[in-house]
Design a protein around this motif. Structure first.
Motif, PDB file in Angstrom:
ATOM      1  N   GLN A 145      -4.405   6.798  -2.954  1.00 29.33           N
ATOM      2  CA  GLN A 145      -3.750   5.958  -1.951  1.00 29.33           C
ATOM      3  C   GLN A 145      -3.831   6.565  -0.548  1.00 29.33           C
ATOM      4  O   GLN A 145      -2.827   6.768   0.134  1.00 29.33           O
ATOM      5  CB  GLN A 145      -2.294   5.702  -2.353  1.00 29.33           C
ATOM      6  CG  GLN A 145      -2.188   4.990  -3.702  1.00 29.33           C
ATOM      7  CD  GLN A 145      -0.766   4.669  -4.095  1.00 29.33           C
ATOM      8  OE1 GLN A 145       0.146   4.713  -3.287  1.00 29.33           O
ATOM      9  NE2 GLN A 145      -0.564   4.330  -5.367  1.00 29.33           N
ATOM     10  N   THR A 185      -5.941  -3.500   5.909  1.00 31.29           N
ATOM     11  CA  THR A 185      -5.141  -2.330   5.538  1.00 31.29           C
ATOM     12  C   THR A 185      -3.707  -2.465   6.025  1.00 31.29           C
ATOM     13  O   THR A 185      -2.752  -2.276   5.260  1.00 31.29           O
ATOM     14  CB  THR A 185      -5.774  -1.055   6.130  1.00 31.29           C
ATOM     15  OG1 THR A 185      -7.108  -0.912   5.624  1.00 31.29           O
ATOM     16  CG2 THR A 185      -4.967   0.181   5.756  1.00 31.29           C
ATOM     17  N   ARG A 188      -1.818  -5.011   4.147  1.00 31.12           N
ATOM     18  CA  ARG A 188      -1.885  -4.775   2.694  1.00 31.12           C
ATOM     19  C   ARG A 188      -2.619  -5.900   1.962  1.00 31.12           C
ATOM     20  O   ARG A 188      -2.178  -6.335   0.891  1.00 31.12           O
ATOM     21  CB  ARG A 188      -0.477  -4.585   2.142  1.00 31.12           C
ATOM     22  CG  ARG A 188       0.242  -3.394   2.783  1.00 31.12           C
ATOM     23  CD  ARG A 188       1.603  -3.151   2.184  1.00 31.12           C
ATOM     24  NE  ARG A 188       2.237  -2.008   2.832  1.00 31.12           N
ATOM     25  CZ  ARG A 188       3.442  -1.535   2.499  1.00 31.12           C
ATOM     26  NH1 ARG A 188       4.125  -2.106   1.522  1.00 31.12           N
ATOM     27  NH2 ARG A 188       3.954  -0.508   3.139  1.00 31.12           N
ATOM     28  N   SER A 192      -4.353  -0.762  -3.517  1.00 33.11           N
ATOM     29  CA  SER A 192      -3.840   0.531  -3.061  1.00 33.11           C
ATOM     30  C   SER A 192      -4.934   1.585  -2.993  1.00 33.11           C
ATOM     31  O   SER A 192      -4.860   2.524  -2.202  1.00 33.11           O
ATOM     32  CB  SER A 192      -2.704   1.005  -3.965  1.00 33.11           C
ATOM     33  OG  SER A 192      -3.129   1.069  -5.309  1.00 33.11           O
ATOM     34  N   ASP A 193      -5.941   1.446  -3.835  1.00 30.80           N
ATOM     35  CA  ASP A 193      -7.159   2.251  -3.742  1.00 30.80           C
ATOM     36  C   ASP A 193      -8.336   1.292  -3.633  1.00 30.80           C
ATOM     37  O   ASP A 193      -8.356   0.251  -4.305  1.00 30.80           O
ATOM     38  CB  ASP A 193      -7.348   3.137  -4.982  1.00 30.80           C
ATOM     39  CG  ASP A 193      -6.465   4.376  -4.945  1.00 30.80           C
ATOM     40  OD1 ASP A 193      -6.151   4.859  -3.840  1.00 30.80           O
ATOM     41  OD2 ASP A 193      -6.088   4.864  -6.034  1.00 30.80           O
TER      42      ASP A 193
END
Length: 237
Positions: A145, A185, A188, A192-193
């Motif tokens: 993350q 980013t 979101r 998360s990865d």
């Protein structure tokens, strides 16, 4: 209030822009709405000079048109400078984010594969080295993350591809691509990865450019942008 110092004036001007710009792009002020200078002065408690400075910036983005004895008229979206970085940022922060992300990603799908093919033919040795370095750094930050660190290298990679194409029009789209990557980013609209397949594809693009293989560079870049569109189907339908 016109005797404000320069730094204070700039701060007020930025605050006014930060209120009006997002409100216009979000549709809070529909096209045709007339914003009166005196009303803006009272509402935001700023001077006429500050209002005029903010309006000049909004006019440069084609969000509004100012006319004497009429006021400041909000323009329709088809007249906006949709490639302006600040306009993109405001739109991504608003309720139309999914459609804006899709529009920008579709643009990337049309432009970046062609730019990668040209980069395979035009890139300098230094640019090839940059691409490899950024791709490897993307691999290194793709787990645990580390999205902010990953974003730095992702943006740099795509800027280098566009610049290495040797086409000044493509190169100028670097800011647009940077905004859509940053917007995904910040808001979101990504996992998360990063997708491991997408990370691997960036490495393959760098290898193809270094090998002067335009066909592979174009194909792998197209797969990256298609993957980004598929992610939007899941995360921002």
């Amino acid at each position: 209030m016109d005797n404000q110092g320069p730094s204070t004036g700039r701060g007020l001007h930025a605050r006014l822009l930060a209120s009006l710009g997002p409100a216009i792009t979000a549709g809070d002020y529909p096209p045709g709405t007339v914003l009166r200078t005196d009303e803006l002065e009272r509402r935001f408690d700023v001077s006429r000079t500050v209002v005029r400075e903010a309006v000049r910036v909004l006019e440069s983005m084609h969000l509004v048109r100012s006319r004497r004895r009429v006021g400041v008229t909000v323009l329709p979206p088809e007249e906006w400078d949709v490639f302006d970085s600040q306009v993109i940022r405001w739109r991504l922060a608003g309720p139309d984010r999914p459609r804006q992300l899709r529009s920008l990603t579709a643009l990337r799908s049309a432009i970046e594969p062609a730019a990668a093919a040209l980069a395979a033919e035009q890139a300098t040795a230094a640019q090839c080295a940059e691409l490899t370095e950024h791709a490897l750094n993307m691999v290194a930050t793709s787990r645990g993350q580390q999205l902010p660190a990953y974003l730095v290298h992702d943006v740099a990679f795509h800027r280098t591809i566009l610049r290495a194409s040797g086409n000044e029009m493509f190169a100028r789209l670097g800011d647009v691509v940077a905004e859509v990557l940053a917007g995904r980013t910040e808001h979101r609209v990504m996992f998360s990865d990063p997708d491991p397949e997408a990370v691997t594809l960036h490495v393959r693009v760098a290898e193809a450019v270094r090998a002067r293989d335009a066909e592979r560079a174009e194909r792998y870049t197209r797969e990256i942008t298609w993957g980004a569109l598929r992610e939007l189907d899941i995360l921002a339908p």
